[in-house]
Each structure stands twice: as C-alpha cells, then as structure tokens.
Design a protein around this motif. Structure first.
Motif: not given
Length: 252
Positions: A127-145, A185-188
């Motif tokens: 039911t989650l929408s990608n990219p999923v927001r984490t506690q680290a942030g929601d930057d779609p290019t650097r912190l995408a999950l 590991l985040p792309r950041d």
C-alpha cells in the motif's frame, strides 16, 4: 429445676471467638490476586538484545542516540514506527572500514534511512507509494527507498543496494522490526555534492551600482567637456609665459 446461666463465662467465650475470627485472614483475602504492574514502555535496545545477532546495529543506535529518539516517539506518538534491521552478518559484508569512514552526521543518516515514520505490517507494504519516505528525509535523488512486495516477500532498493526482508523480529501494532539481509545504503553517500554557487563578479556589482545611480545626463557631459577645454587653455598659457621668461633670462 432450672439451671442458672453463667453470663460471665458466656461473655468471655464470645469475646475470645470474636477476637480469633478478626485476626484470622479470610480465604477471600488470601486468595485475591496481586494487582498487575503497569506495562513497561517499549525499549528497542532490549528487544534487539533479546532477538540476538544485532550487536553492530545496537551500537549504532546507541552512539547516534537514535534509540532514545525511537523510544520517545513510540511513547508520545500514535503513528508508530517501522525499523529495517540488518544483522551482524549484513554489516560484516560491507567494505572494510566503511562504517569508520562515516562522520557522526552520516551515521545518524544511515540509521534513520532504515526507519519509516509509521507502523507498517508485513501485509501492508504493497500500500506504500514509492519512493517511500524515511526518517532521513524524502529527497528522491539522494534518499530514495523503493519497496515492492509480492505475497510475503518484500524487496527494498536504494539505487545502491537491493535487499530483502528476511522476517519479522518484533511487532506489537506500534513498533515493527523486520530483519533485512543487507545494510540499506543511501545514494547520498555516493552521489557528489553540488558545488556552492560562485560569487557574483565585481563588474556586475559595479554595473548595478551605476544603474542605481542613473545614467549621466547630456548637461553633465557638456560641463565635463567645457572643463577639460578650460584646463587645457590654462596649461598652454602657463607654458607660454614660462617660455618667455626663460628666453628673457638667457637674452640678458
């Protein structure tokens, strides 16, 4: 013949019976259960220690003080929290020295990248929408999950690693902990940071200053030309007088 009733003896017996009854605990009081203690607040470190195999993750949670933040969030929020927990084998598969190369801010970001700010059951990942927001942030290019699920299998990708949920470690409808087979590991950590913008050139500042002062008028140009001509005439006059004076001296 009627027997006389011994009132003092009867009274003493009744008194002793009453005293014995009052000092003997009743079965109801003896058998009543003790009040149950209130449930202890959730402690994520205690849960991971009990599960076993999460020594490195526990150390990072404690050194970054993320464990304290998680416990406080679970105590003060109704949203719950989801943690993807790499075990010690997952951390050992990282490049040697990788964790030591991270500064404190990056270690904190790494742990928060494994956290979702709400409780997600194993059956609700689809039911989650990608990219999923984490506690680290929601930057779609650097912190995408990105999370995909099919039945009971849940896959995670960060753009650097692909991981799989290995099972549930803990769940109480407020906190969900799932074991993952790789460290996320985040792309950041690997994408070069954009350089800061270069300072504006001085010419641009001078032109802005001149624009603010306004263009020179035609009268100003005329006055400037007139002054220049006057200065030149004065200089020529001085030179002529000096020449005459010198010639006079030599003639004498």
């Amino acid at each position: 013949m009627m027997m006389k009733f011994n009132y003092p003896l009867f009274t003493l017996s009744l008194l002793l019976t009453t005293l014995l009854h009052s000092t003997t605990p009743t079965s109801a009081a003896t058998d009543s259960p003790a009040p149950s203690p209130s449930s202890a607040p959730t402690d994520i470190i205690r849960i991971l220690k009990k599960a076993g195999g999460f020594t490195t993750l526990i150390r990072l949670l404690q050194t970054t003080q993320t464990s304290t933040q998680i416990n406080a969030q679970l105590l003060n929020s109704n949203n719950g929290l989801t943690l993807f927990a790499p075990n010690d084998n997952s951390f050992s598969s990282l490049k040697p020295g990788f964790l030591n190369s991270l500064n404190d801010q990056q270690k904190n970001e790494l742990i928060q990248f494994h956290e979702l700010p709400s409780f997600v059951s194993l059956s609700n990942f689809d039911t989650l929408s990608n990219p999923v927001r984490t506690q680290a942030g929601d930057d779609p290019t650097r912190l995408a999950l990105n999370i995909t699920s099919s039945g009971s299998q849940v896959n995670l990708t960060t753009g650097v690693v692909n991981a799989t949920v290995g099972g549930s470690v803990f769940s109480d409808h407020q906190l969900a902990i799932y074991q993952v087979d790789k460290v996320l590991l985040p792309r950041d950590f690997f994408v070069p940071k954009s350089p800061p913008p270069a300072p504006a050139p001085e010419k641009a500042k001078d032109s802005k200053k001149k624009s603010a002062e306004g263009p020179a008028s035609a009268d100003d140009d005329t006055k400037s030309s007139a002054m220049s001509l006057k200065d030149k005439t004065g200089i020529m006059f001085v030179v002529a007088v000096a020449s005459v004076a010198v010639a006079t001296v030599f003639s004498l």
